[in-house]
Design a protein around this motif. Structure first.
Motif, PDB file in Angstrom:
ATOM      1  N   LEU A   1      -3.860   2.375   3.442  1.00 34.82           N
ATOM      2  CA  LEU A   1      -3.974   3.663   2.758  1.00 34.82           C
ATOM      3  C   LEU A   1      -4.573   4.724   3.675  1.00 34.82           C
ATOM      4  O   LEU A   1      -4.182   5.902   3.630  1.00 34.82           O
ATOM      5  N   GLU A   2      -5.516   4.315   4.508  1.00 38.43           N
ATOM      6  CA  GLU A   2      -6.126   5.264   5.454  1.00 38.43           C
ATOM      7  C   GLU A   2      -5.087   5.772   6.449  1.00 38.43           C
ATOM      8  O   GLU A   2      -5.042   6.972   6.753  1.00 38.43           O
ATOM      9  N   VAL A   3      -4.245   4.861   6.957  1.00 38.32           N
ATOM     10  CA  VAL A   3      -3.204   5.255   7.902  1.00 38.32           C
ATOM     11  C   VAL A   3      -2.239   6.244   7.241  1.00 38.32           C
ATOM     12  O   VAL A   3      -1.868   7.262   7.839  1.00 38.32           O
ATOM     13  N   LEU A   4      -1.838   5.955   5.996  1.00 31.95           N
ATOM     14  CA  LEU A   4      -0.953   6.882   5.282  1.00 31.95           C
ATOM     15  C   LEU A   4      -1.595   8.257   5.145  1.00 31.95           C
ATOM     16  O   LEU A   4      -0.939   9.286   5.325  1.00 31.95           O
ATOM     17  N   ASP A   5      -2.880   8.260   4.833  1.00 37.42           N
ATOM     18  CA  ASP A   5      -3.567   9.524   4.583  1.00 37.42           C
ATOM     19  C   ASP A   5      -3.760  10.350   5.848  1.00 37.42           C
ATOM     20  O   ASP A   5      -3.953  11.560   5.772  1.00 37.42           O
ATOM     21  N   LEU A   6      -3.694   9.703   6.993  1.00 38.04           N
ATOM     22  CA  LEU A   6      -3.883  10.412   8.257  1.00 38.04           C
ATOM     23  C   LEU A   6      -2.586  10.976   8.821  1.00 38.04           C
ATOM     24  O   LEU A   6      -2.609  11.770   9.770  1.00 38.04           O
ATOM     25  N   GLY A   7      -1.459  10.574   8.255  1.00 32.33           N
ATOM     26  CA  GLY A   7      -0.180  10.975   8.813  1.00 32.33           C
ATOM     27  C   GLY A   7       0.622  11.904   7.939  1.00 32.33           C
ATOM     28  O   GLY A   7       0.126  12.489   6.963  1.00 32.33           O
ATOM     29  N   ALA A   8       1.900  12.011   8.266  1.00 30.58           N
ATOM     30  CA  ALA A   8       2.792  12.954   7.581  1.00 30.58           C
ATOM     31  C   ALA A   8       3.067  12.566   6.133  1.00 30.58           C
ATOM     32  O   ALA A   8       3.525  13.397   5.351  1.00 30.58           O
ATOM     33  N   MET A   9       2.793  11.306   5.764  1.00 30.63           N
ATOM     34  CA  MET A   9       3.039  10.856   4.392  1.00 30.63           C
ATOM     35  C   MET A   9       1.834  11.047   3.478  1.00 30.63           C
ATOM     36  O   MET A   9       1.859  10.626   2.322  1.00 30.63           O
ATOM     37  N   ALA A  10       0.779  11.670   3.972  1.00 32.09           N
ATOM     38  CA  ALA A  10      -0.406  11.930   3.147  1.00 32.09           C
ATOM     39  C   ALA A  10      -0.035  12.804   1.955  1.00 32.09           C
ATOM     40  O   ALA A  10       0.717  13.772   2.090  1.00 32.09           O
ATOM     41  N   ASN A  11      -0.538  12.441   0.783  1.00 32.63           N
ATOM     42  CA  ASN A  11      -0.317  13.272  -0.395  1.00 32.63           C
ATOM     43  C   ASN A  11      -1.390  12.960  -1.433  1.00 32.63           C
ATOM     44  O   ASN A  11      -1.983  11.870  -1.416  1.00 32.63           O
ATOM     45  N   PRO A  12      -1.667  13.892  -2.330  1.00 33.81           N
ATOM     46  CA  PRO A  12      -2.745  13.697  -3.314  1.00 33.81           C
ATOM     47  C   PRO A  12      -2.536  12.480  -4.204  1.00 33.81           C
ATOM     48  O   PRO A  12      -3.509  11.822  -4.576  1.00 33.81           O
ATOM     49  N   MET A  13      -1.294  12.162  -4.573  1.00 37.10           N
ATOM     50  CA  MET A  13      -1.055  11.041  -5.478  1.00 37.10           C
ATOM     51  C   MET A  13      -1.445   9.717  -4.822  1.00 37.10           C
ATOM     52  O   MET A  13      -2.116   8.888  -5.442  1.00 37.10           O
ATOM     53  N   PHE A  14      -1.032   9.501  -3.581  1.00 32.88           N
ATOM     54  CA  PHE A  14      -1.400   8.270  -2.885  1.00 32.88           C
ATOM     55  C   PHE A  14      -2.916   8.163  -2.748  1.00 32.88           C
ATOM     56  O   PHE A  14      -3.493   7.088  -2.929  1.00 32.88           O
ATOM     57  N   LYS A  15      -3.546   9.278  -2.424  1.00 29.79           N
ATOM     58  CA  LYS A  15      -4.994   9.273  -2.209  1.00 29.79           C
ATOM     59  C   LYS A  15      -5.743   8.976  -3.503  1.00 29.79           C
ATOM     60  O   LYS A  15      -6.763   8.271  -3.496  1.00 29.79           O
ATOM     61  N   MET A  16      -5.259   9.491  -4.612  1.00 26.82           N
ATOM     62  CA  MET A  16      -5.942   9.305  -5.886  1.00 26.82           C
ATOM     63  C   MET A  16      -5.679   7.916  -6.473  1.00 26.82           C
ATOM     64  O   MET A  16      -6.597   7.247  -6.946  1.00 26.82           O
ATOM     65  N   LYS A  17      -4.433   7.465  -6.417  1.00 28.93           N
ATOM     66  CA  LYS A  17      -4.070   6.228  -7.112  1.00 28.93           C
ATOM     67  C   LYS A  17      -4.157   4.981  -6.239  1.00 28.93           C
ATOM     68  O   LYS A  17      -4.432   3.887  -6.738  1.00 28.93           O
ATOM     69  N   GLY A  18      -3.912   5.111  -4.951  1.00 32.43           N
ATOM     70  CA  GLY A  18      -3.853   3.960  -4.077  1.00 32.43           C
ATOM     71  C   GLY A  18      -5.077   3.053  -4.095  1.00 32.43           C
ATOM     72  O   GLY A  18      -4.941   1.825  -4.253  1.00 32.43           O
ATOM     73  N   PRO A  19      -6.294   3.598  -3.950  1.00 32.87           N
ATOM     74  CA  PRO A  19      -7.478   2.728  -3.905  1.00 32.87           C
ATOM     75  C   PRO A  19      -7.655   1.862  -5.144  1.00 32.87           C
ATOM     76  O   PRO A  19      -8.185   0.750  -5.047  1.00 32.87           O
ATOM     77  N   ASN A  20      -7.227   2.341  -6.310  1.00 30.20           N
ATOM     78  CA  ASN A  20      -7.368   1.556  -7.539  1.00 30.20           C
ATOM     79  C   ASN A  20      -6.227   0.570  -7.755  1.00 30.20           C
ATOM     80  O   ASN A  20      -6.278  -0.233  -8.694  1.00 30.20           O
ATOM     81  N   MET A  21      -5.215   0.606  -6.908  1.00 28.69           N
ATOM     82  CA  MET A  21      -4.086  -0.300  -7.040  1.00 28.69           C
ATOM     83  C   MET A  21      -4.272  -1.585  -6.239  1.00 28.69           C
ATOM     84  O   MET A  21      -3.549  -2.557  -6.459  1.00 28.69           O
ATOM     85  N   VAL A  22      -5.214  -1.616  -5.298  1.00 29.38           N
ATOM     86  CA  VAL A  22      -5.372  -2.779  -4.426  1.00 29.38           C
ATOM     87  C   VAL A  22      -5.882  -3.980  -5.228  1.00 29.38           C
ATOM     88  O   VAL A  22      -6.472  -3.833  -6.300  1.00 29.38           O
ATOM     89  N   GLN A  23      -5.661  -5.170  -4.685  1.00 31.75           N
ATOM     90  CA  GLN A  23      -5.966  -6.411  -5.379  1.00 31.75           C
ATOM     91  C   GLN A  23      -7.411  -6.479  -5.856  1.00 31.75           C
ATOM     92  O   GLN A  23      -7.702  -6.989  -6.938  1.00 31.75           O
ATOM     93  N   SER A  24      -8.339  -5.963  -5.064  1.00 28.26           N
ATOM     94  CA  SER A  24      -9.760  -6.063  -5.409  1.00 28.26           C
ATOM     95  C   SER A  24     -10.170  -5.122  -6.539  1.00 28.26           C
ATOM     96  O   SER A  24     -11.232  -5.289  -7.132  1.00 28.26           O
ATOM     97  N   LYS A  25      -9.350  -4.124  -6.866  1.00 27.88           N
ATOM     98  CA  LYS A  25      -9.673  -3.153  -7.916  1.00 27.88           C
ATOM     99  C   LYS A  25      -8.806  -3.371  -9.152  1.00 27.88           C
ATOM    100  O   LYS A  25      -9.298  -3.663 -10.242  1.00 27.88           O
ATOM    101  N   ARG A  26      -7.522  -3.122  -9.012  1.00 27.85           N
ATOM    102  CA  ARG A  26      -6.559  -3.246 -10.116  1.00 27.85           C
ATOM    103  C   ARG A  26      -7.056  -2.510 -11.365  1.00 27.85           C
ATOM    104  O   ARG A  26      -7.118  -3.043 -12.448  1.00 27.85           O
ATOM    105  N   GLN A  27      -7.380  -1.220 -11.180  1.00 27.09           N
ATOM    106  CA  GLN A  27      -7.856  -0.375 -12.271  1.00 27.09           C
ATOM    107  C   GLN A  27      -6.830   0.730 -12.510  1.00 27.09           C
ATOM    108  O   GLN A  27      -6.501   1.491 -11.604  1.00 27.09           O
ATOM    109  N   TYR A  28      -6.363   0.826 -13.735  1.00 30.35           N
ATOM    110  CA  TYR A  28      -5.266   1.743 -14.040  1.00 30.35           C
ATOM    111  C   TYR A  28      -5.652   2.694 -15.171  1.00 30.35           C
ATOM    112  O   TYR A  28      -5.008   2.735 -16.227  1.00 30.35           O
ATOM    113  N   THR A  29      -6.708   3.470 -14.940  1.00 32.15           N
ATOM    114  CA  THR A  29      -7.126   4.478 -15.912  1.00 32.15           C
ATOM    115  C   THR A  29      -5.962   5.435 -16.166  1.00 32.15           C
ATOM    116  O   THR A  29      -5.361   5.966 -15.233  1.00 32.15           O
TER     117      THR A  29
END
Length: 303
Positions: A214-242
């Motif tokens: 997710l950090e690599v995505l956020d540093l490059g041309a594919m960075a976008n608010p949706m990935f930044k907001m939702k990505g961290p809660n989608m990983v296996q250790s979180k799995r939180q879908y507010t």
């Protein structure tokens, strides 16, 4: 329009939109919702300004009491029921001078049916579906995609009501243009979140840290608010879908976009594949979770 404003549908999106009309535009609202608890919640959040919200007994009563009424509902069937079919439906309150602004995401055909019925009853109609979910609705950062009666659009812009609920309002043309644009936008959104889900699961399955992905995505041309907001809660250790945008509604919009593609013979292979992933997530019981829970359909396959 200097007086009170109607608002039908105080849900995930409607509540913050209505709240902004009161707190930022100083409007007095007449509201209706299928669940009265949502109206009480709105009044509770307004605290000292709660008196600015009056609950109506029916959609018809809202329209009769107000020159302009916003509608924010979930599906075409709910829109049809509230506007036309239920006892006290909104259409019965429409007369000359009444303006209906439907912010729901529905098909072009349903929007045209609403337009025709309101015009026949003597009123004016604007479709204005929004790009943005719960957080943009709360912060007044929605994008209104409008089609229909230009005079209604101009009047709402003049009264700055779009301004307090959104960061941009665009008039796209005749009825149906707003509906088509919204479905195109949401089709891309659904395809993007599906691709992100695949990337996260691919990393998890191949001994790569998804947080670093997710950090690599956020540093490059594919960075976008949706990935930044939702990505961290989608990983296996979180799995939180507010819930900001329910998965079942995202799949509905993917389905409608694909139907639009069928009617215009437009190839949509990426959206079609993403829609299948959303369908799998719905079958797995994630309808009412946030759309980012689509990742669980991939994890289920890997179990």
């Amino acid at each position: 329009m200097a007086g009170q404003v109607g608002f039908i549908g105080i849900g995930i999106m409607g509540l913050p939109m209505a709240k902004n009309l009161v707190t930022k535009a100083g409007k007095k609202l007449v509201v209706w919702n299928r669940s009265q608890e949502r109206i009480a919640l709105l009044q509770g959040e307004l605290a000292d300004e709660a008196a600015q919200v009056e609950a109506a007994e029916s959609p018809e009563a809202v329209v009769k009491a107000c020159d302009v009424t916003f509608v924010m509902l979930t599906t075409p069937s709910v829109v049809r029921s509230v506007l036309f079919d239920m006892p006290g439906a909104a259409i019965h309150g429409v007369s000359s001078g009444k303006m209906i602004i439907d912010c729901s995401t529905i098909t072009e055909e349903d929007s045209r049916a609403s337009y025709d019925a309101v015009k026949t009853a003597g009123g004016s109609f604007l479709e204005a579906p929004v790009s943005g979910s719960k957080v943009p609705a709360e912060t007044g950062a929605l994008i209104f995609l409008a089609g229909g009666d230009k005079d209604v659009f101009d009047e709402v812009v003049k009264q700055k009501m779009f301004d307090v609920m959104g960061k941009k309002s665009i008039f796209l043309g005749g009825i149906g243009a707003g509906a088509r644009m919204k479905l195109a936008v949401n089709m891309v959104m659904g395809s993007m979140i599906s691709a992100l889900a695949e990337g996260i699961v691919l990393c998890e399955s191949n001994e790569l840290d998804p947080a670093e992905f997710l950090e690599v995505l956020d540093l490059g041309a594919m960075a976008n608010p949706m990935f930044k907001m939702k990505g961290p809660n989608m990983v296996q250790s979180k799995r939180q879908y507010t819930v900001n945008f329910p998965l079942e509604h995202q799949q509905k919009d993917m389905r409608f976009a694909l139907q639009m593609g069928d009617s215009s013979a437009t190839p949509m292979p990426v959206a079609a594949a993403a829609n299948e992933l959303f369908k799998a997530a719905r079958a797995a019981g994630y309808d009412r979770e946030d759309m980012s829970a689509v990742i669980e359909a991939l994890r289920k396959r890997n179990e």
